[in-house]
Scaffold this active site. Sequence first.
Site, PDB file in Angstrom:
ATOM      1  N   GLU A 155       0.787  -1.232   0.000  1.00 32.08           N
ATOM      2  CA  GLU A 155       0.000   0.000   0.000  1.00 32.08           C
ATOM      3  C   GLU A 155       0.824   1.289   0.000  1.00 32.08           C
ATOM      4  OE1 GLU A 155      -3.443   0.268  -0.091  1.00 32.08           O
ATOM      5  OE2 GLU A 155      -3.381  -1.873  -0.516  1.00 32.08           O
ATOM      6  N   SER A 188     -43.382 -35.263  40.299  1.00 32.97           N
ATOM      7  CA  SER A 188     -42.914 -35.638  41.634  1.00 32.97           C
ATOM      8  C   SER A 188     -41.550 -35.072  41.991  1.00 32.97           C
ATOM      9  CB  SER A 188     -42.893 -37.162  41.769  1.00 32.97           C
ATOM     10  OG  SER A 188     -44.215 -37.682  41.724  1.00 32.97           O
TER      11      SER A 188
END
Length: 830
Positions: free
Chosen positions: A90, A487
Amino acid sequence: MKFLLRFFGFLFTAGTILFLAGLAAVAGLIWHFSKDLPDYSQLQDYEPPVMTRVHAVDGSLLGEYAKERRLYLPIQAVPKLVINAFLAAEDKNFYEHGGIDYTGMARAGVAYIQNYGSNRRPQGASTITQQVAKNFLLTNEVSFARKIKEALLAMRIEKTYSKDKILELYLNEIYLGLGAYGIAAASLVYFDKSVNELTVAEASYLAALPKMPASLHPVRNRARAVERRNYVIDRLQENGWITAADADKARKEPLTVTNRSNGAHTFAGEYFSEEVRRDIFERYGEKKLYEGGLSVRTTLDPKIQVMARKAMVAGLVNYDEQQGYRGAIQKLDLTSDWGVKLAEIKSLSDISPWRMAVVLETSDQSARIGFQPSRELGGAISKQRETGIVTVDGVRWARALSGPYKGKTPTAVSQVLQPGDVIYADPLYKDGQPVEGQYRLRQIPEVSGAMVVMDPHTGRVLAMVGGFSFDQSQFNRATQAYRQPGSTFKPIVYSSALDNGYTGSTMMIDAPIEIDQGQGNIWRPENFSTGKYQGQVTLRNALRQSLNTVTVRLAQDIGMPLIGEYARRFGVYDELPNYLSYALGAGETTAMRMVTAYSMLANGGRRVKPTLIDRIQDRYGHTIFKHDQRECRGCDAPGGWKNQPEPQLIDRREQVLDSMTAYQITELMEGVVQAGTGTALKDVGKPVAGKTGTTNEAKDAWFVGFSPDLVVGLYVGYDKPRSLGRNAQAGHTAAPIARDFLKLALADKPATPFKQPVGIRLVLVDAKTGQRAAPGQNRGVVLEAFKPGQAPPVNDPGMVAGTDVIDGTQQGISPDADRAVMRSGTGGLY
């Protein structure tokens, strides 16, 4: 001569005027564009959107949440190789120029003139500083006005910030494709590596991406991607940043990417991760979740999670296969490439090692199947076609639900499978080993369920299974499904009784009972074994055998308002209606709530708050949430260790149940496991207490139980409730799943007994009558836990009143007797 002097004077004057006019024009342009420039000082305090990362207790990654997948990496942590690769691609003169590369600008200008009118995009000449100005402060508009603003901003940024700061902003902001922003995220997304692990070739590929990430896709545009990568490698060598040998090696390296999912990364952790995501969203909101860069350390133990998932899935599949084979998922036309057609069918991605397949041909002895081909990173279907064989052993379970073979065990593969059938299959095992090339028919179970595993001392959720497959249904049955606990609610009822004067030896009546519910509505609760009643029974035996009539009478005696208060304390229900049926678990609650309640029984009655998160840190490492709120006195030691007292943890949590009561109910639930409805868990071989629960019409089957340091709760049931079967029982459906899990989870743990609180007295009593055992009685006895003053009176004048019987020797019981069996009330009587 005078003429020439005048002429040159004129030219000089004209030139000076033009020069000054040009300067004025340039100054005017600069002033014009400068007045609208954005405030570049905001870069100093810039906080980019950073993904939130979620980790398990061992540090392994569970998931990532972000709109932009980005991890912010300080420039000091970026390897020199990566920096050089981006500079080579770049802006190789980045550390020399003042923000603008004039040579590059001139080159771009020439290219613009040459391409004028061709509709080609103008060539860029932006430096890294200019790209920072554009990405952070401007738009992507292609115009001279934007370029001028970009240049002006770049020069100002260069005067204000260091080169390293500018490069840091750039490397963390740039978009690099596949949803990855910044080099840290891109390194993980493309190569599943940290930036420190990147090779020259990998770093060069990432550096090639900023200009055109879509055009350099590693699969769709592989050739172009490799060409651009090699260009960056050439620039690295040209600049002297790598050797010729390194460059040559990098060019020959294949471009191989490993696409990294942003979902749960720990096997079977999807439901857990999604629950954590919801939690963070509710605490901090969407922006903080997806952009705040939070680091979340969860409570999930990956090993425990895998064990829980394995046991739960096996239990669901086993039950489902017992019901028979429902047939193929769908039919496929085999006249053309079956792989392409099969790849278009949605398959579940989180049920490995199951794989979708199509039956290619069948015979009585076997069927040849073709597996669904995988998709490459770009979405293309793999050309590879993998096949296998399903033998008779692989379909033995698949009894037909209709037709001529209804209910019969298959004797030929062709009775079950036909060409074109789309199915699931996984490796066939014999003697614990996979048989090469052979597979077993599978089907996605219709039944579902949930499991939660918790540390009872802290409320930390160690594992969570919210269903068979998260890919199939994201509905978390562990936290979102409200079901009747049946239960499994009885221990809460019994705890409220034990906390108010009852004991395990208290006698109750087991006999038919009628409850007038008003308006002529008579309720007649029955025991599971209808028509069988025992008359006088102890509370221990009533819980062990899960006798409904005794529970209803107990609820009548102590009152539903009191039971409702205890249910609220334990967090099972927010508000319990004053109907006796609710004492049998007729209300609706979640697996998470039930496991939390049992955790308070297991830890001695201390309140625990369930949590999936241990700690949350912000992007700067500051802790913003911590689950453990206990005070640690003496943990701070300024100046180091100086023989001061050891630190103390101050626990101010509420005592929701007396510790002695908690021990009593734990002892009773040990009896349930040793000789009651939960006997499937005896095979665990460690102290375990718990309770089964089968709801009305057997729509749900539950088991919730615990060892001293681990609580597990689960239910099995259809999402749209219907009966599991006329003979379905939790002891045969849910309890074996808990057994299989606990055998794995406790395999390397010592057989630690439940901690007996100070003040509890263990006394030998007759298991049937609840009275103190007679001298020499060694059958039909049980060790019962009593609070001070509760023990049955001494019947033999020769015995000392209040004598505690701990090892049985005072009553003639062998020291080698099984204490767990004596606690359960068997002792040869049952």
